[in-house]
Design a protein around this motif. Sequence first.
Motif, PDB file in Angstrom:
ATOM      1  N   ASP A   1      18.772  28.378  80.238  1.00  0.00           N
ATOM      2  CA  ASP A   1      19.940  29.234  80.004  1.00  0.00           C
ATOM      3  C   ASP A   1      19.949  29.680  78.546  1.00  0.00           C
ATOM      4  O   ASP A   1      19.408  29.010  77.666  1.00  0.00           O
ATOM      5  CB  ASP A   1      21.249  28.486  80.283  1.00  0.00           C
TER       6      ASP A   1
ATOM      7  N   LYS B   1      23.230  40.921  72.957  1.00  0.00           N
ATOM      8  CA  LYS B   1      24.475  40.699  73.702  1.00  0.00           C
ATOM      9  C   LYS B   1      24.640  41.746  74.791  1.00  0.00           C
ATOM     10  O   LYS B   1      25.006  41.431  75.926  1.00  0.00           O
ATOM     11  CB  LYS B   1      25.679  40.724  72.757  1.00  0.00           C
TER      12      LYS B   1
ATOM     13  N   PHE C   1      21.981  41.066  77.650  1.00  0.00           N
ATOM     14  CA  PHE C   1      22.361  39.948  78.505  1.00  0.00           C
ATOM     15  C   PHE C   1      23.568  40.296  79.373  1.00  0.00           C
ATOM     16  O   PHE C   1      23.616  39.931  80.548  1.00  0.00           O
ATOM     17  CB  PHE C   1      22.642  38.688  77.683  1.00  0.00           C
ATOM     18  N   LYS C   2      24.526  40.991  78.818  1.00  0.00           N
ATOM     19  CA  LYS C   2      25.706  41.379  79.585  1.00  0.00           C
ATOM     20  C   LYS C   2      25.325  42.233  80.798  1.00  0.00           C
ATOM     21  O   LYS C   2      25.918  42.109  81.866  1.00  0.00           O
ATOM     22  CB  LYS C   2      26.686  42.147  78.691  1.00  0.00           C
TER      23      LYS C   2
ATOM     24  N   THR D   1      30.045  29.949  82.272  1.00  0.00           N
ATOM     25  CA  THR D   1      31.088  29.299  81.485  1.00  0.00           C
ATOM     26  C   THR D   1      30.569  28.833  80.122  1.00  0.00           C
ATOM     27  O   THR D   1      29.390  28.527  79.974  1.00  0.00           O
ATOM     28  CB  THR D   1      31.668  28.095  82.249  1.00  0.00           C
ATOM     29  N   THR D   2      31.457  28.782  79.169  1.00  0.00           N
ATOM     30  CA  THR D   2      31.149  28.163  77.873  1.00  0.00           C
ATOM     31  C   THR D   2      31.842  26.805  77.757  1.00  0.00           C
ATOM     32  O   THR D   2      31.837  26.194  76.696  1.00  0.00           O
ATOM     33  CB  THR D   2      31.574  29.072  76.700  1.00  0.00           C
TER      34      THR D   2
ATOM     35  N   SER E   1      26.653  35.927  83.652  1.00  0.00           N
ATOM     36  CA  SER E   1      27.524  35.321  82.652  1.00  0.00           C
ATOM     37  C   SER E   1      28.094  34.023  83.213  1.00  0.00           C
ATOM     38  O   SER E   1      28.587  33.993  84.346  1.00  0.00           O
ATOM     39  CB  SER E   1      28.647  36.292  82.299  1.00  0.00           C
TER      40      SER E   1
ATOM     41  N   ALA F   1      28.977  33.135  74.287  1.00  0.00           N
ATOM     42  CA  ALA F   1      28.502  33.452  75.635  1.00  0.00           C
ATOM     43  C   ALA F   1      27.450  32.461  76.103  1.00  0.00           C
ATOM     44  O   ALA F   1      26.788  31.804  75.299  1.00  0.00           O
ATOM     45  CB  ALA F   1      27.927  34.866  75.664  1.00  0.00           C
ATOM     46  N   HIS F   2      27.301  32.418  77.412  1.00  0.00           N
ATOM     47  CA  HIS F   2      26.317  31.559  78.079  1.00  0.00           C
ATOM     48  C   HIS F   2      25.787  32.371  79.252  1.00  0.00           C
ATOM     49  O   HIS F   2      26.564  32.824  80.095  1.00  0.00           O
ATOM     50  CB  HIS F   2      27.023  30.265  78.541  1.00  0.00           C
ATOM     51  N   TYR F   3      24.466  32.580  79.308  1.00  0.00           N
ATOM     52  CA  TYR F   3      23.868  33.428  80.328  1.00  0.00           C
ATOM     53  C   TYR F   3      22.710  32.731  81.031  1.00  0.00           C
ATOM     54  O   TYR F   3      22.061  31.854  80.471  1.00  0.00           O
ATOM     55  CB  TYR F   3      23.317  34.718  79.713  1.00  0.00           C
ATOM     56  N   ARG F   4      22.453  33.197  82.257  1.00  0.00           N
ATOM     57  CA  ARG F   4      21.266  32.768  83.003  1.00  0.00           C
ATOM     58  C   ARG F   4      20.596  34.014  83.551  1.00  0.00           C
ATOM     59  O   ARG F   4      21.243  34.890  84.131  1.00  0.00           O
ATOM     60  CB  ARG F   4      21.651  31.847  84.136  1.00  0.00           C
TER      61      ARG F   4
END
Length: 82
Positions: free
Chosen positions: A29, A5, A8-9, A16-17, A14, A76-79
Motif C-alpha cells: 500500500d 496525489k 493515486f486519486k 482509511t488512514t 482510497s 492518504a492511504h492507497y492500494r
Amino acid sequence: MQNLKVWFKNNAVSLTTDLSDIEAWHGGDIVIFNNHIGVISDRRNKDGVPYVFHHNDPFQNSYEEDILEKRDGMVAHYRITE
C-alpha cells in the motif's frame, strides 16, 4: 508530490488512514504524508502496525522503519489493484 496525489486519486483505491484498523493496511500500500510518501511493509511492530519503506535523509540507517504511528501529517492511504 501534487502530481502523485492526483495520479493515486484517479488510479488507485482510497483507503482509511485510521491506524486502529490494522487489517486495512497491506504490504505494498502507498501512504502519503504532507510532502512525503512511503510504501507499507509486510512486517509489523508488536502492536500489529506495519512498518513503512521510505527515504527521509541520506544518513538514515534503514529504509524500512516503524514510523506510521509517530509521523504527523498523514493525508492518504492507497492500494493499486488490477
